[in-house]
Design a protein around this motif. Sequence first.
Motif, PDB file in Angstrom:
ATOM      1  N   SER A 120      30.649  30.538   1.981  1.00  0.00           N
ATOM      2  CA  SER A 120      30.692  29.691   0.780  1.00  0.00           C
ATOM      3  C   SER A 120      31.315  28.346   1.139  1.00  0.00           C
ATOM      4  O   SER A 120      31.895  28.182   2.228  1.00  0.00           O
ATOM      5  CB  SER A 120      31.531  30.358  -0.312  1.00  0.00           C
ATOM      6  OG  SER A 120      32.888  30.399   0.090  1.00  0.00           O
ATOM      7  N   GLY A 121      31.252  27.426   0.204  1.00  0.00           N
ATOM      8  CA  GLY A 121      31.916  26.139   0.401  1.00  0.00           C
ATOM      9  C   GLY A 121      33.420  26.317   0.503  1.00  0.00           C
ATOM     10  O   GLY A 121      34.093  25.607   1.258  1.00  0.00           O
ATOM     11  N   GLN A 122      33.963  27.260  -0.249  1.00  0.00           N
ATOM     12  CA  GLN A 122      35.405  27.528  -0.186  1.00  0.00           C
ATOM     13  C   GLN A 122      35.810  27.994   1.213  1.00  0.00           C
ATOM     14  O   GLN A 122      36.855  27.607   1.728  1.00  0.00           O
ATOM     15  CB  GLN A 122      35.793  28.603  -1.215  1.00  0.00           C
ATOM     16  CG  GLN A 122      35.768  28.119  -2.651  1.00  0.00           C
ATOM     17  CD  GLN A 122      36.734  26.981  -2.897  1.00  0.00           C
ATOM     18  OE1 GLN A 122      36.368  25.824  -2.802  1.00  0.00           O
ATOM     19  NE2 GLN A 122      37.977  27.302  -3.186  1.00  0.00           N
ATOM     20  N   ASP A 134      34.496  16.554   3.088  1.00  0.00           N
ATOM     21  CA  ASP A 134      33.644  17.453   2.309  1.00  0.00           C
ATOM     22  C   ASP A 134      32.509  16.596   1.744  1.00  0.00           C
ATOM     23  O   ASP A 134      32.713  15.791   0.831  1.00  0.00           O
ATOM     24  CB  ASP A 134      34.465  18.104   1.182  1.00  0.00           C
ATOM     25  CG  ASP A 134      33.623  19.038   0.310  1.00  0.00           C
ATOM     26  OD1 ASP A 134      32.384  18.903   0.322  1.00  0.00           O
ATOM     27  OD2 ASP A 134      34.205  19.878  -0.387  1.00  0.00           O
ATOM     28  N   ILE A 137      26.707  22.133  -9.538  1.00  0.00           N
ATOM     29  CA  ILE A 137      26.101  20.806  -9.380  1.00  0.00           C
ATOM     30  C   ILE A 137      24.984  20.947  -8.354  1.00  0.00           C
ATOM     31  O   ILE A 137      24.874  21.955  -7.663  1.00  0.00           O
ATOM     32  CB  ILE A 137      27.126  19.734  -8.891  1.00  0.00           C
ATOM     33  CG1 ILE A 137      27.749  20.149  -7.539  1.00  0.00           C
ATOM     34  CG2 ILE A 137      28.197  19.466  -9.932  1.00  0.00           C
ATOM     35  CD1 ILE A 137      28.530  19.039  -6.842  1.00  0.00           C
ATOM     36  N   SER A 150      29.533  22.659   0.699  1.00  0.00           N
ATOM     37  CA  SER A 150      29.132  23.823  -0.078  1.00  0.00           C
ATOM     38  C   SER A 150      27.617  23.720  -0.111  1.00  0.00           C
ATOM     39  O   SER A 150      27.063  22.853  -0.801  1.00  0.00           O
ATOM     40  CB  SER A 150      29.705  23.760  -1.502  1.00  0.00           C
ATOM     41  OG  SER A 150      28.985  24.680  -2.311  1.00  0.00           O
ATOM     42  N   THR A 154      25.729  25.729  -1.376  1.00  0.00           N
ATOM     43  CA  THR A 154      25.372  26.235  -2.697  1.00  0.00           C
ATOM     44  C   THR A 154      24.720  25.146  -3.556  1.00  0.00           C
ATOM     45  O   THR A 154      23.939  25.454  -4.450  1.00  0.00           O
ATOM     46  CB  THR A 154      26.681  26.675  -3.401  1.00  0.00           C
ATOM     47  OG1 THR A 154      27.455  27.472  -2.507  1.00  0.00           O
ATOM     48  CG2 THR A 154      26.424  27.421  -4.670  1.00  0.00           C
ATOM     49  N   LYS A 155      25.072  23.897  -3.292  1.00  0.00           N
ATOM     50  CA  LYS A 155      24.648  22.787  -4.168  1.00  0.00           C
ATOM     51  C   LYS A 155      23.303  22.229  -3.691  1.00  0.00           C
ATOM     52  O   LYS A 155      22.337  22.945  -3.676  1.00  0.00           O
ATOM     53  CB  LYS A 155      25.736  21.720  -4.207  1.00  0.00           C
ATOM     54  CG  LYS A 155      27.154  22.272  -4.319  1.00  0.00           C
ATOM     55  CD  LYS A 155      27.390  23.028  -5.607  1.00  0.00           C
ATOM     56  CE  LYS A 155      28.779  23.635  -5.597  1.00  0.00           C
ATOM     57  NZ  LYS A 155      29.020  24.544  -6.693  1.00  0.00           N
ATOM     58  N   TYR A 209      37.507  18.629  -5.657  1.00  0.00           N
ATOM     59  CA  TYR A 209      36.971  19.730  -6.488  1.00  0.00           C
ATOM     60  C   TYR A 209      38.142  20.656  -6.828  1.00  0.00           C
ATOM     61  O   TYR A 209      38.982  20.949  -5.957  1.00  0.00           O
ATOM     62  CB  TYR A 209      35.880  20.440  -5.672  1.00  0.00           C
ATOM     63  CG  TYR A 209      35.547  21.823  -6.147  1.00  0.00           C
ATOM     64  CD1 TYR A 209      35.031  22.035  -7.424  1.00  0.00           C
ATOM     65  CD2 TYR A 209      35.731  22.929  -5.328  1.00  0.00           C
ATOM     66  CE1 TYR A 209      34.721  23.313  -7.864  1.00  0.00           C
ATOM     67  CE2 TYR A 209      35.421  24.205  -5.751  1.00  0.00           C
ATOM     68  CZ  TYR A 209      34.919  24.392  -7.035  1.00  0.00           C
ATOM     69  OH  TYR A 209      34.618  25.644  -7.465  1.00  0.00           O
ATOM     70  N   THR A 228      29.721  17.648   0.319  1.00  0.00           N
ATOM     71  CA  THR A 228      28.890  18.460  -0.574  1.00  0.00           C
ATOM     72  C   THR A 228      28.072  17.632  -1.553  1.00  0.00           C
ATOM     73  O   THR A 228      26.906  17.920  -1.790  1.00  0.00           O
ATOM     74  CB  THR A 228      29.807  19.411  -1.388  1.00  0.00           C
ATOM     75  OG1 THR A 228      30.460  20.290  -0.468  1.00  0.00           O
ATOM     76  CG2 THR A 228      29.035  20.227  -2.400  1.00  0.00           C
ATOM     77  N   GLU A 264      36.978  13.999   0.100  1.00  0.00           N
ATOM     78  CA  GLU A 264      35.687  14.388  -0.484  1.00  0.00           C
ATOM     79  C   GLU A 264      34.882  13.116  -0.714  1.00  0.00           C
ATOM     80  O   GLU A 264      35.397  12.179  -1.340  1.00  0.00           O
ATOM     81  CB  GLU A 264      35.949  15.082  -1.818  1.00  0.00           C
ATOM     82  CG  GLU A 264      35.162  16.330  -2.033  1.00  0.00           C
ATOM     83  CD  GLU A 264      35.501  16.969  -3.369  1.00  0.00           C
ATOM     84  OE1 GLU A 264      34.922  16.552  -4.365  1.00  0.00           O
ATOM     85  OE2 GLU A 264      36.363  17.870  -3.406  1.00  0.00           O
ATOM     86  N   GLY A 299      26.798  29.484  -0.303  1.00  0.00           N
ATOM     87  CA  GLY A 299      26.978  29.333   1.144  1.00  0.00           C
ATOM     88  C   GLY A 299      27.759  28.078   1.480  1.00  0.00           C
ATOM     89  O   GLY A 299      28.012  27.224   0.622  1.00  0.00           O
TER      90      GLY A 299
HETATM   91  N1  PLP Z   1      33.372  21.485  -2.412  1.00  0.00           N
HETATM   92  C1  PLP Z   1      32.835  20.871  -3.485  1.00  0.00           C
HETATM   93  C2  PLP Z   1      32.800  19.375  -3.533  1.00  0.00           C
HETATM   94  C3  PLP Z   1      32.325  21.628  -4.553  1.00  0.00           C
HETATM   95  O1  PLP Z   1      31.796  21.012  -5.618  1.00  0.00           O
HETATM   96  C4  PLP Z   1      32.387  23.040  -4.467  1.00  0.00           C
HETATM   97  C5  PLP Z   1      31.889  23.890  -5.572  1.00  0.00           C
HETATM   98  O2  PLP Z   1      31.649  23.441  -6.666  1.00  0.00           O
HETATM   99  C6  PLP Z   1      32.961  23.625  -3.330  1.00  0.00           C
HETATM  100  C7  PLP Z   1      33.431  22.820  -2.310  1.00  0.00           C
HETATM  101  C8  PLP Z   1      33.051  25.119  -3.191  1.00  0.00           C
HETATM  102  O3  PLP Z   1      31.801  25.635  -2.890  1.00  0.00           O
HETATM  103  P1  PLP Z   1      31.351  27.166  -3.156  1.00  0.00           P
HETATM  104  O4  PLP Z   1      31.209  27.303  -4.634  1.00  0.00           O
HETATM  105  O5  PLP Z   1      30.057  27.255  -2.425  1.00  0.00           O
HETATM  106  O6  PLP Z   1      32.411  28.029  -2.596  1.00  0.00           O
END
Ligand code: PLP
Length: 433
Positions: free
Chosen positions: A86-88, A184, A376, A205, A207-208, A112, A186, A155, A218
Amino acid sequence: MSYEGKNSETIALHTGWRADETTGSVAVPIHQTTSYQFNDTEHAASLFSLAELGNIYTRIMNPTTAVFETRLAALTGGVAGLAVASGQTASAYSVQNLARNGDNIVSSSHLYGGTYNQFKNNMHEMGIEVRFVDPSDPSNFEKATDDKTRAYFGETLPNPKLEVFPIGEVAEIGRKHGIPLIMDNTSAPLLCKPFEHGAAICTYSTTKYIGGHGTTIGGAIIDGGNFDWGAAGADRQPSLNTPDPCYNGIVWDEAITPNMGPIAYIMKLRTTILRDLGGAMSPQSAWMFIQGMETLPLRMREHAKNAQAVAEFLASNSKVQSVTYPGLTEGAQKEKADKYMSGGYGALIGFELPGGKEAGSKFINSLELLYHVANIGDARSLAIHPATTTHSQLSSEEQLSAGVTPGYVRLSIGIEHIDDIIADINQAIDKAS
Ligand code: PLP
């Protein structure tokens, strides 16, 4: 063939894969396997000692995931990538790869909400201090630095304030001290190329926008290959310059950089942090992200074009109190946006109705086309009220310092037809006013 020097649209479709040597399959196969047959014991020993790179176990590497990693690294302008769950996970691992118990990093406070919580609480519990600074003055990073500082973190386009991070300015301060900037990226894949401005590591992330269709969680970490870990020295970067007990006392920069190129950071991350903590991406997810990446350049252009039109519509609407969008800024903010977001200003817009919290939530509840979700970067247009959702774990002072006022609404503009997006936003504003 080599796709080096090719454009993003071509890289997104081709880099890292041509066709399967056995079956001719053009689409990347999903290698749904945990493990890989070794040729003999010598081959196995050579893989484990890193004398040879190859597949050992899917927690650490996988052929489908490798295509995803190679392609995203190429799109970002880096030399190697690592996919994670994940992004986390990407944020945590990118820091843990450099900072140990007793060390610190300096991070932008414009983050975030989930990253902010992770840094403030979990990192703290692990003994890594995160020093938050206001990025609008890059010298704040230098002021917060001491001899235990191992990385800077920012970010690209932090929502909700949407003030573009001063990548070049902070990266330059860091390089003077042997400290890499982790960005970051993302919210701005392709639109911003942090390595071109001196950042050393990028996280996503996926995921976006990379996935782009709201189907899969992811993350990824990309090594820019542009940071001289050895020159930073053992005192500044002990994780890469002193014997690592996690891998038989290897000194990562000495062992990897001269033999395999500037990938010591990502090799260490893959073979210690990912191996030991295990936050791997599944091959199925990697395949979904490969699909997403194929249309990423097209989608990013469309997101940015539609968002600019929505931002202009909101700015011209007398019922709207304020609009936040990098493409609408002026003066120094606009210069920064133009310098760092050279590919477009992204999909994220913030705006406020005069009626505060009540009007914000009435707007959200009146939407018909836009989805009300905590996400997002989906191809669909999305909206959320951060004060009661994504930023609700923060105190009201922390919310304000992150730019979350009570009535603030965040939009992530998708790729539907622009007339339909604006019509829905317009009718919801009318109902909320
Ligand atoms: N970084 C940013 C800028 C995000 O917007 C997000 C999630 O919204 C994340 C990291 C975390 O990503 P994830 O939800 O894939 O763990």
